[in-house]
Design an enzyme around this catalytic site. Structure first.
Site, PDB file in Angstrom:
ATOM      1  N   ASP A   1       0.839  -1.203   0.000  1.00  0.00           N
ATOM      2  CA  ASP A   1       0.000   0.000   0.000  1.00  0.00           C
ATOM      3  C   ASP A   1       0.881   1.263   0.000  1.00  0.00           C
ATOM      4  OD1 ASP A   1       0.854  -0.145   2.613  1.00  0.00           O
ATOM      5  OD2 ASP A   1      -1.124   0.189   3.510  1.00  0.00           O
ATOM      6  N   SER A   2       2.209   1.071   0.018  1.00  0.00           N
ATOM      7  CA  SER A   2       3.129   2.192  -0.213  1.00  0.00           C
ATOM      8  C   SER A   2       2.905   2.787  -1.604  1.00  0.00           C
ATOM      9  CB  SER A   2       4.590   1.743  -0.059  1.00  0.00           C
ATOM     10  OG  SER A   2       4.847   0.635  -0.897  1.00  0.00           O
TER      11      SER A   2
ATOM     12  N   ASP B   1      -1.171  -6.184  -0.276  1.00  0.00           N
ATOM     13  CA  ASP B   1      -1.431  -5.516   1.000  1.00  0.00           C
ATOM     14  C   ASP B   1      -2.907  -5.190   1.162  1.00  0.00           C
ATOM     15  OD1 ASP B   1       0.354  -4.927   3.010  1.00  0.00           O
ATOM     16  OD2 ASP B   1       1.164  -3.142   2.029  1.00  0.00           O
TER      17      ASP B   1
ATOM     18  N   LYS C   1      -1.258  -9.412   2.906  1.00  0.00           N
ATOM     19  CA  LYS C   1      -0.526  -8.924   4.088  1.00  0.00           C
ATOM     20  C   LYS C   1      -1.410  -7.921   4.825  1.00  0.00           C
ATOM     21  CE  LYS C   1       3.116  -5.894   3.868  1.00  0.00           C
ATOM     22  NZ  LYS C   1       2.603  -4.731   4.643  1.00  0.00           N
TER      23      LYS C   1
ATOM     24  N   GLU D   1      -1.472  -5.360   8.612  1.00  0.00           N
ATOM     25  CA  GLU D   1      -0.665  -4.778   9.693  1.00  0.00           C
ATOM     26  C   GLU D   1      -1.301  -5.059  11.052  1.00  0.00           C
ATOM     27  OE1 GLU D   1       0.252  -0.630   9.032  1.00  0.00           O
ATOM     28  OE2 GLU D   1       0.996  -1.024   7.004  1.00  0.00           O
TER      29      GLU D   1
ATOM     30  N   GLU E   1       9.191  -4.177  10.514  1.00  0.00           N
ATOM     31  CA  GLU E   1       9.639  -2.889   9.963  1.00  0.00           C
ATOM     32  C   GLU E   1      10.134  -1.949  11.073  1.00  0.00           C
ATOM     33  OE1 GLU E   1       6.924  -0.920   7.276  1.00  0.00           O
ATOM     34  OE2 GLU E   1       8.165   0.890   7.207  1.00  0.00           O
TER      35      GLU E   1
HETATM   36  O1  KIV Z   1       3.502  -1.110   1.593  1.00  0.00           O
HETATM   37  C1  KIV Z   1       4.672  -1.524   1.570  1.00  0.00           C
HETATM   38  O2  KIV Z   1       5.439  -1.281   0.635  1.00  0.00           O
HETATM   39  C2  KIV Z   1       5.115  -2.324   2.705  1.00  0.00           C
HETATM   40  C3  KIV Z   1       6.584  -2.575   2.802  1.00  0.00           C
HETATM   41  C4  KIV Z   1       7.219  -1.358   3.306  1.00  0.00           C
HETATM   42  C5  KIV Z   1       6.893  -3.760   3.617  1.00  0.00           C
HETATM   43  O3  KIV Z   1       4.343  -2.695   3.516  1.00  0.00           O
END
Ligand code: KIV
Length: 274
Positions: A51-52, A90, A120, A122, A189
């Protein structure tokens, strides 16, 4: 016997990644596009559609505005561009925290509409019940603990975790909770090295570090950060390329050649038959 098509897709699976605990380091990068997925696919074990993308592609300050539709769109692009890496998508903020049932509905959309091999999310102790719920329903879950960017407001900024004993104990409890709940791997992280080492030794699933020292079972970076495309990067990023400068140089040359009418040249121009 018919020959196997050369375009056959055989991806790594979540159980294969889980089995790498304590073995050869697991290599991962983010990707949000078909073309970058195609480039990284031959070199990594898994690709994270992170989600970056909210920061990198859309210029948001945080990942909080990212939606499920954005993740599905880019997840599809990465699946089309890759054929051997496990693709992990994510779950964006607001799509899974409310309840295990709400999480399952969002996750089911992601899996049905992208075909990715894992998701994934959090959170540690607070997400353990949801992780268990998803895993029991056949979803491979990668957890994410330590500095969790979706909690930026609660953390009071993007702060390295585990500097004091109580913060370190909380991260350790998170790691144990997600492993016990059935996560197949966990991104760790922004934590101090002794904590990354202790967590990696304590749990039976691979730890994937980002800003978490060499002590983890694997590493991940945001592709644009390591390529030198992001204007600012944190201390833990090593720049393996200078793509920002290369792109600017190419754009400058193009603009200058268009202005001087040296581009397009004869070789770029369609001719009529004589
Ligand atoms: O969203 C992302 O790119 C991430 C990485 C920083 C692990 O969660």
């Amino acid at each position: 016997m018919p020959m196997a098509p050369t375009t056959e897709i055989r991806r790594l699976t979540a159980p294969e990644i889980a089995a790498r605990k304590g073995g050869e380091p697991i290599v991962a990068l983010t990707s949000y596009h078909a073309h970058t997925a195609r480039i990284v696919d031959g070199h990594v074990d898994f690709i994270l559609v992170g989600d970056s993308l909210g920061n990198v592609m859309h210029g948001f300050d945080t990942t909080l505005p990212v939606t499920l539709d954005m993740m599905i769109l880019q997840g599809n692009a990465v699946m089309r561009g890759s054929r051997r890496s496990l693709v992990v998508v994510d779950m964006p903020f607001g799509s899974y925290e409310e309840s295990p049932q709400a999480a399952f509905r969002s996750v089911a959309r992601v899996i049905k509409e992208t075909g990715c091999g894992a998701i994934k999310l959090e959170g540690g102790v607070r997400m353990a019940e949801t992780i268990r719920f998803l895993v029991e329903r056949g979803v491979p879950v990668m957890a994410h603990i330590g500095l969790t960017p979706q909690s930026v407001n609660a953390m009071g900024g993007f702060k390295v975790q585990g500097k004091d004993p109580s913060s370190a104990e909380a991260v350790q409890r998170d790691a144990e909770a997600v492993a016990a709940a059935g996560a197949f791997a966990v991104v760790v992280e922004g934590v101090v090295e002794p904590l990354a080492r202790a967590v990696t030794a304590a749990i039976p699933i691979p730890t994937i570090g980002i800003g978490a020292s060499p002590a983890c079972d694997g590493q991940i970076l945001v592709l644009e950060d390591m390529l030198g495309l992001s204007p600012r990067v944190p201390k833990f990023v090593k720049r393996y390329g200078a793509l920002g400068a290369m792109i600017e140089e190419a754009v400058e040359a193009y603009a200058s050649e268009v202005r001087s009418r040296t581009f397009p040249a004869a070789e770029h121009t369609y001719k009529q038959k004589a």
